[in-house]
Design a protein around this motif. Structure first.
Motif, short mmCIF file in Angstrom:
data_model
loop_
_atom_site.label_atom_id
_atom_site.label_comp_id
_atom_site.label_asym_id
_atom_site.label_seq_id
_atom_site.Cartn_x
_atom_site.Cartn_y
_atom_site.Cartn_z
N GLY A 52 0.82 -1.22 0.00
CA GLY A 52 0.00 0.00 0.00
C GLY A 52 0.84 1.25 0.00
O GLY A 52 0.54 2.24 -0.68
N ALA A 53 1.93 1.21 0.78
CA ALA A 53 2.81 2.38 0.82
C ALA A 53 3.48 2.61 -0.53
O ALA A 53 3.61 3.75 -0.99
N ALA A 54 3.89 1.51 -1.15
CA ALA A 54 4.52 1.64 -2.47
C ALA A 54 3.53 2.18 -3.50
O ALA A 54 3.87 3.02 -4.35
N THR A 55 2.30 1.69 -3.40
CA THR A 55 1.28 2.18 -4.34
C THR A 55 0.99 3.65 -4.12
O THR A 55 0.85 4.44 -5.07
N THR A 56 0.90 4.02 -2.84
CA THR A 56 0.64 5.44 -2.53
C THR A 56 1.78 6.32 -3.01
O THR A 56 1.56 7.41 -3.57
N ALA A 57 3.01 5.84 -2.81
CA ALA A 57 4.17 6.61 -3.26
C ALA A 57 4.19 6.74 -4.78
O ALA A 57 4.49 7.80 -5.33
N ALA A 58 3.84 5.64 -5.45
CA ALA A 58 3.81 5.68 -6.92
C ALA A 58 2.73 6.62 -7.42
O ALA A 58 2.94 7.41 -8.36
N ALA A 59 1.56 6.55 -6.75
CA ALA A 59 0.47 7.46 -7.16
C ALA A 59 0.85 8.91 -6.92
O ALA A 59 0.58 9.81 -7.72
N GLY A 60 1.52 9.15 -5.75
CA GLY A 60 1.95 10.52 -5.46
C GLY A 60 2.96 11.01 -6.47
O GLY A 60 2.94 12.17 -6.90
N ALA A 61 3.88 10.11 -6.84
CA ALA A 61 4.89 10.50 -7.83
C ALA A 61 4.25 10.79 -9.18
O ALA A 61 4.60 11.76 -9.87
N VAL A 62 3.27 9.93 -9.56
CA VAL A 62 2.58 10.16 -10.82
C VAL A 62 1.81 11.48 -10.79
O VAL A 62 1.83 12.27 -11.74
N ALA A 63 1.12 11.76 -9.67
CA ALA A 63 0.36 13.01 -9.56
C ALA A 63 1.28 14.22 -9.59
O ALA A 63 0.99 15.24 -10.23
N THR A 64 2.41 14.09 -8.86
CA THR A 64 3.36 15.21 -8.85
C THR A 64 3.94 15.44 -10.25
O THR A 64 4.05 16.58 -10.71
N GLY A 65 4.31 14.36 -10.90
CA GLY A 65 4.84 14.52 -12.26
C GLY A 65 3.81 15.09 -13.22
O GLY A 65 4.12 15.94 -14.06
N ALA A 66 2.54 14.59 -13.10
CA ALA A 66 1.50 15.12 -13.98
C ALA A 66 1.23 16.60 -13.71
O ALA A 66 1.03 17.40 -14.64
N PHE A 67 1.26 16.97 -12.38
CA PHE A 67 1.05 18.38 -12.02
C PHE A 67 2.13 19.26 -12.63
O PHE A 67 1.85 20.30 -13.23
N LYS A 68 3.38 18.89 -12.44
CA LYS A 68 4.49 19.69 -12.98
C LYS A 68 4.45 19.74 -14.51
O LYS A 68 4.71 20.77 -15.13
N TYR A 69 4.14 18.59 -15.11
CA TYR A 69 4.08 18.53 -16.58
C TYR A 69 2.99 19.45 -17.12
O TYR A 69 3.23 20.24 -18.05
N ASN A 70 1.79 19.36 -16.53
CA ASN A 70 0.68 20.19 -17.01
C ASN A 70 0.89 21.67 -16.70
O ASN A 70 0.50 22.54 -17.47
N ARG A 71 1.52 21.97 -15.55
CA ARG A 71 1.81 23.37 -15.23
C ARG A 71 2.84 23.95 -16.21
O ARG A 71 2.72 25.10 -16.64
N ALA A 72 3.82 23.15 -16.56
CA ALA A 72 4.80 23.62 -17.56
C ALA A 72 4.13 23.86 -18.91
O ALA A 72 4.42 24.85 -19.60
N ASN A 73 3.21 22.96 -19.27
CA ASN A 73 2.47 23.17 -20.52
C ASN A 73 1.63 24.45 -20.47
O ASN A 73 1.54 25.21 -21.45
N TYR A 74 1.02 24.68 -19.31
CA TYR A 74 0.19 25.88 -19.16
C TYR A 74 1.03 27.14 -19.31
O TYR A 74 0.65 28.08 -20.02
N LEU A 75 2.15 27.19 -18.62
CA LEU A 75 3.01 28.38 -18.71
C LEU A 75 3.56 28.54 -20.13
O LEU A 75 3.70 29.67 -20.63
N PHE A 76 3.89 27.42 -20.77
CA PHE A 76 4.38 27.51 -22.14
C PHE A 76 3.29 28.05 -23.08
O PHE A 76 3.54 28.91 -23.93
N ASP A 77 2.05 27.53 -22.91
CA ASP A 77 0.93 28.02 -23.73
C ASP A 77 0.63 29.48 -23.44
O ASP A 77 0.28 30.25 -24.35
#
Length: 423
Positions: free
Chosen positions: A7-32
């Motif tokens: 469960g901890a590994a899954t939570t960490a993976a989900a958090g990493a995915v969410a953090t990466g998606a957040f940074k990726y989409n924020r970078a796209n937003y600023l670029f746009d």
């Protein structure tokens, strides 16, 4: 323990995915956002370049009228001096015997008429030039201004980083390559919504900031037709009616002035050669030179009319330039050694009265040519000038030349069309 570790590994993976998606989409937003503001400023740069071309159009169209009126004005000032030289400094009867009364009557009528038409010419050129300049300034300062964005528009077009927090959760945490990427409608789908294959709610796949931009910056669906005339041309076309009449009649005035001035110069040369020089053949040679020049001038500016009017069936302009030949023949008889009792006096008076009748008919012909004449829109012929009918309705003579700055020129056959259908 294995369950907790999993469960901890899954939570960490989900958090990493969410953090990466957040940074990726924020970078796209600023670029746009940066691209959006660049496109906004580029669009205004193109609009200002286009407006600069429109402003140059107004200046060029005005320069056509102003330059022509200034040229007429300079010519008028020069011939003011020449006209006064014939009236004052070189007046007849001062340096020698006074010429006969019949030729002096024709001479003074023509030289004074030339002065009158010269004054009319100068007045019309002053008004047309000043009014065209004022109209140009009015359009440049009121209607054809540079579309410079205001600070409020610039603030509305730009985006700040914290605006990303107001976006939809699906846009903030979209997983790249997993969640379907945004897709714009094709040209066929935009033209015919029935051809759209995507479901009705597919607009949600586009980021929220993109949809806001469509609403704010592209809300206007209107626009000029591809082949429509730019608005500043239509505005200037309506403004030209303020000086179109003065432009036209200044051209007519310079024609009428030169017609009377050439006749008066021929008569002055005859009086000078006979009265002061006692020279017969110079009077004849000079008369023929000015006569041919006068005939060519009238032939150039007065064309055959297509309709019958008061004097249209009697074109005096073909006969008037040769009246100085009648007067030089009368002067030759008057200054000859023939005895008056032989009937030559009657011949001289007959010739002089014929010249007076021709000049009287010429005065009527001038009035008829310059008289305002209502006419409908002339037919448009490829390669021929054309002017709207309302310009020639009740203010301009039939077939008169339109102002040199008009977007289209007249196509009638009467007064001055060849000389003025260049502008």
């Amino acid at each position: 323990m294995p369950v907790l570790a999993t469960g901890a590994a899954t939570t960490a993976a989900a958090g990493a995915v969410a953090t990466g998606a957040f940074k990726y989409n924020r970078a796209n937003y600023l670029f746009d956002a940066g691209l959006r503001f660049s496109r906004y400023t580029s669009g205004y740069n193109f609009a200002m370049a286009q407006a600069t071309q429109y402003r140059q159009d107004i200046r060029d169209l005005t320069a056509l009228t102003v330059t022509k009126m200034d040229t007429y004005h300079v010519i008028g000032v020069i011939f003011f001096v020449l006209n006064f030289q014939l009236i004052m400094a070189g007046r007849l009867g001062v340096h020698g015997p006074s010429p006969p009364g019949y030729i002096m009557g024709l001479y003074w009528v023509n030289i004074c008429s030339a002065l009158m038409f010269l004054c009319v010419l100068i007045w019309f050129t002053l008004h047309a030039s000043a009014r065209a300049t004022a109209g140009s300034v009015h359009m440049l300062t009121r209607t054809v201004r540079l579309p410079i964005p205001t600070p409020k528009q610039l603030d509305k077009a730009r985006r700040t980083g914290n605006m990303f927090e107001k976006q939809r959760m699906t846009d903030v945490f979209r997983v790249p390559f997993v969640v379907p990427a945004p897709k714009e409608a094709t040209a066929e789908e935009q033209a015919d919504p029935a051809k759209k294959v995507a479901p009705a709610g597919s607009t949600r796949r586009m980021p929220k900031w993109y949809q806001d931009e469509q609403k704010e910056l592209h809300a206007s669906k209107g626009g000029a037709h591809r082949n429509a005339v730019p608005e500043h041309f239509e505005l200037y076309r309506g403004l030209q009616q303020e000086w179109a009449v003065h432009d036209c009649y200044s051209r007519i005035g310079i024609l009428y002035f030169f017609s009377h001035w050439l006749t008066s110069v021929s008569l002055y040369s005859q009086c000078h050669c006979f009265g002061e020089l006692r020279a017969l053949w110079p009077a004849w040679s000079v008369t023929f030179i000015f006569t041919i020049a006068h005939w060519c001038l009238l032939k150039l500016d007065i064309q055959e009319e297509s309709e019958s009017r008061f004097l249209a069936m009697l074109p005096i302009e073909h006969l008037l330039p040769f009246t100085p030949i009648l007067t030089v023949a009368a002067m030759s008889l008057d200054y000859s050694v023939l005895r008056p009792g032989d009937g030559w006096i009657a011949v001289i008076y007959l010739i002089s009265w014929a010249a007076y009748v021709i000049h009287f008919l010429w005065a009527l012909r001038l009035f008829e040519l310059a008289m305002p004449h209502a006419q409908a829109d002339p037919p448009e012929i490829p390669g021929k000038p054309w002017t709207p009918g309302e310009w020639l309705g009740a203010t301009l003579p039939a077939g008169s030349p339109a102002p040199s700055t008009s977007l289209r020129l007249p196509n009638s056959s009467s007064l001055g069309t060849r000389a003025c259908s260049r502008r």
